[in-house]
Design an enzyme around this catalytic site. Structure first.
Site, PDB file in Angstrom:
ATOM      1  N   TYR A 319      32.985 -52.493  70.689  1.00  0.00           N
ATOM      2  CA  TYR A 319      32.676 -51.164  71.210  1.00  0.00           C
ATOM      3  C   TYR A 319      32.263 -50.225  70.084  1.00  0.00           C
ATOM      4  CZ  TYR A 319      37.328 -49.625  69.559  1.00  0.00           C
ATOM      5  OH  TYR A 319      38.426 -49.317  68.793  1.00  0.00           O
ATOM      6  N   CYS A 320      31.525 -49.165  70.451  1.00  0.00           N
ATOM      7  CA  CYS A 320      31.143 -48.112  69.516  1.00  0.00           C
ATOM      8  C   CYS A 320      31.006 -46.818  70.318  1.00  0.00           C
ATOM      9  CB  CYS A 320      29.844 -48.459  68.778  1.00  0.00           C
ATOM     10  SG  CYS A 320      28.401 -48.657  69.861  1.00  0.00           S
ATOM     11  N   THR A 321      30.425 -45.786  69.748  1.00  0.00           N
ATOM     12  CA  THR A 321      30.392 -44.471  70.399  1.00  0.00           C
ATOM     13  C   THR A 321      29.604 -44.471  71.711  1.00  0.00           C
ATOM     14  OG1 THR A 321      30.526 -43.405  68.232  1.00  0.00           O
ATOM     15  CG2 THR A 321      29.849 -42.033  70.091  1.00  0.00           C
ATOM     16  N   GLY A 323      27.084 -47.162  72.409  1.00  0.00           N
ATOM     17  CA  GLY A 323      26.578 -48.491  72.729  1.00  0.00           C
ATOM     18  C   GLY A 323      25.501 -49.019  71.813  1.00  0.00           C
ATOM     19  N   ILE A 349      32.159 -45.883  74.088  1.00  0.00           N
ATOM     20  CA  ILE A 349      33.405 -45.160  74.365  1.00  0.00           C
ATOM     21  C   ILE A 349      33.129 -43.961  75.258  1.00  0.00           C
ATOM     22  CG2 ILE A 349      35.362 -43.973  73.299  1.00  0.00           C
ATOM     23  CD1 ILE A 349      34.570 -45.471  70.678  1.00  0.00           C
TER      24      ILE A 349
END
Length: 459
Positions: A319-321, A323, A349
């Site tokens: 996951y990241c901020t 995508g 996220i």
């Protein structure tokens, strides 16, 4: 050339000459190979998407667990159906062209148009609509082929300027990545302009993540052409986003994390991987995640190379901020052929917290503007660098030789403790009494090595 001929023509070998639809009589409806290829890909993708139910694709009484399998199945079994959909789309484009008495341009022609050709009509709006009222920040990206990124850059510059938007937009041959802020009137027009442009018309409203903010969240507007729309430091032609892991919707990702947490074993075959930078995961992260100690995303490939055994035969949930880093990051991880499976959180996220504000992500979400973070819940998982009180509001290190962020609470800042570490604090006091011209800014200070490799989970 007849309609059926167009559907089955050799797109790769086609000359740049114009291909005419047989039903055209008065309107000069035309389409070249790039435009047809784009239409075919879009139609194929839509057909495949229609077969997806939860995390699987269901077609012809079969279930397909990965995108490659369903793509092969559709290509081999449903080619005629896809052709029929393309034919219907061509008819629709032809009819629209005749109704408008205009020419349907190809993708190349669309990119060659003057920037003003794709501007929203704002003549009916007063100037204060773009400077007063509720504001927001939008975050988005789109991977797609852009033949002339400089033309898109010029269009973005003019579009954002007209709408009084500030922020950052990266354009490359592989797509576009942006975060801009302004009034809600301006951001709404921006989103509509993006989706109306032929290159980005496949985007949907949900592809734009929104949060409270405005033009004052950014010092200015920066639009540029780059090699990558997210700087991983690896040539997109070598590791493409097309190799990315399987996308999981927020509810699917939530269930996977729940299963991982319920397992609770130390030898789980699943890794929850945060591919953001250390200062992002410090103030917010998923429970029991693996958060690499990296300063930039361009360090991520090196982190993977040094920890291949960690990922060997593992199922990875990444996951990241928003995508975008997962698109390239998961592709890089998959290219090493060590993982059992690689999944990524669709929409990042940001989209997860919209649906699960009290879910398994705790703390704040770091953002790359002057807000530094946005909140979906009241959790504070980090503390003041100096006194240890719970604190998660970043500010820049006060010294002029360090660009690191510092967590220093109000009480400590009032005492003059405004640097990222005691050593910088001393250097800052020394430098304040001496000239600083010509000083070379350092990316990291000496406190870097004191950071833990994996942030301790706050349970």
């Amino acid at each position: 050339m007849g309609e059926s001929d167009l559907i089955h023509l050799d797109v790769v070998g086609l000359n740049p000459a114009i291909v005419k639809h047989e039903k055209q009589e008065k309107a000069e409806f035309s389409i070249n190979r790039k435009c047809y290829s784009h239409l075919k890909k879009k139609t194929f993708a839509t057909f495949v998407a229609s077969k997806r139910i939860s995390s699987l694709w269901h077609c012809c009484d079969e279930a397909f667990s990965d995108s490659l399998s369903i793509h092969r199945h559709v290509s081999n079994v449903h080619a005629n159906e896809v052709d029929m959909l393309i034919s219907a789309a061509l008819d629709q484009m032809s009819n629209q062209s005749e109704a408008d008495d205009s020419v349907q341009t190809s993708l190349n022609e669309c990119q060659a148009k003057d920037a003003s050709s794709w501007m929203p009509d704002i003549s009916h709006l007063s100037e204060d609509k773009f400077s007063e009222g509720p504001g927001e920040v939008i975050l988005y990206y789109r991977y797609c082929q852009i033949k002339e990124p400089r033309l898109i850059r010029d269009w973005q510059n003019e579009l954002c300027s007209r709408l009084h938007l500030t922020g950052k937009v990266r354009v490359a041959t592989e797509g576009i990545n942006g975060t801009v802020g302004g009034t809600k009137t301006a951001t709404s027009l921006y989103i509509k302009a993006m989706m109306a442009h032929p290159i980005f018309q496949v985007m949907q409203v949900e592809d734009f993540k929104t949060s409270d903010g405005g033009a004052d969240c950014f010092p200015d507007l920066k639009v540029g052409v780059y090699k990558e729309i997210v700087p991983m430091g690896v040539d997109p032609d070598v590791i493409s986003y097309k190799l990315a892991g399987t996308h999981l919707e927020p509810d699917e990702f939530h269930k996977e994390v729940q299963s991982l947490l319920n397992d609770g074993s130390s030898d789980s075959d699943t890794i929850l991987l945060d591919c953001r930078n250390f200062y992002e995961s410090k103030i917010g992260q998923f429970k029991n995640c693996l958060a690499p100690d990296i300063r930039k995303f361009s360090y991520f490939p090196d982190y993977v190379e040094k920890n291949l055994d960690l990922f060997r035969n593992k199922k990875v949930l990444m996951y990241c901020t928003g995508g975008i880093r997962c698109e390239r990051g998961s592709a890089y991880l998959r290219s090493k052929n060590v993982c059992k499976e690689v999944y990524q959180l669709k929409g990042g996220i940001h989209k997860y917290l919209e649906k699960f504000p009290d879910g398994f992500y705790r703390g704040k979400l770091f953002v790359f503007d002057e807000r530094y973070s946005i909140s979906f819940n009241d959790d504070i998982i980090s503390d003041c660098r100096y006194c240890g009180t719970p604190w998660d509001q970043y500010q820049l290190c006060s010294t002029d030789f360090c660009y690191q962020l510092v967590l220093s609470c109000t009480a400590c800042r009032q005492k003059g403790l405004t640097a990222c570490c005691p050593l910088c604090q001393v250097k800052g006091q020394t430098s304040s009494r001496s000239p600083t011209s010509g000083r070379v800014h350092k990316e990291e200070c000496e406190c870097t090595n004191s950071r833990p490799r994996i942030p301790t989970d706050t349970s």
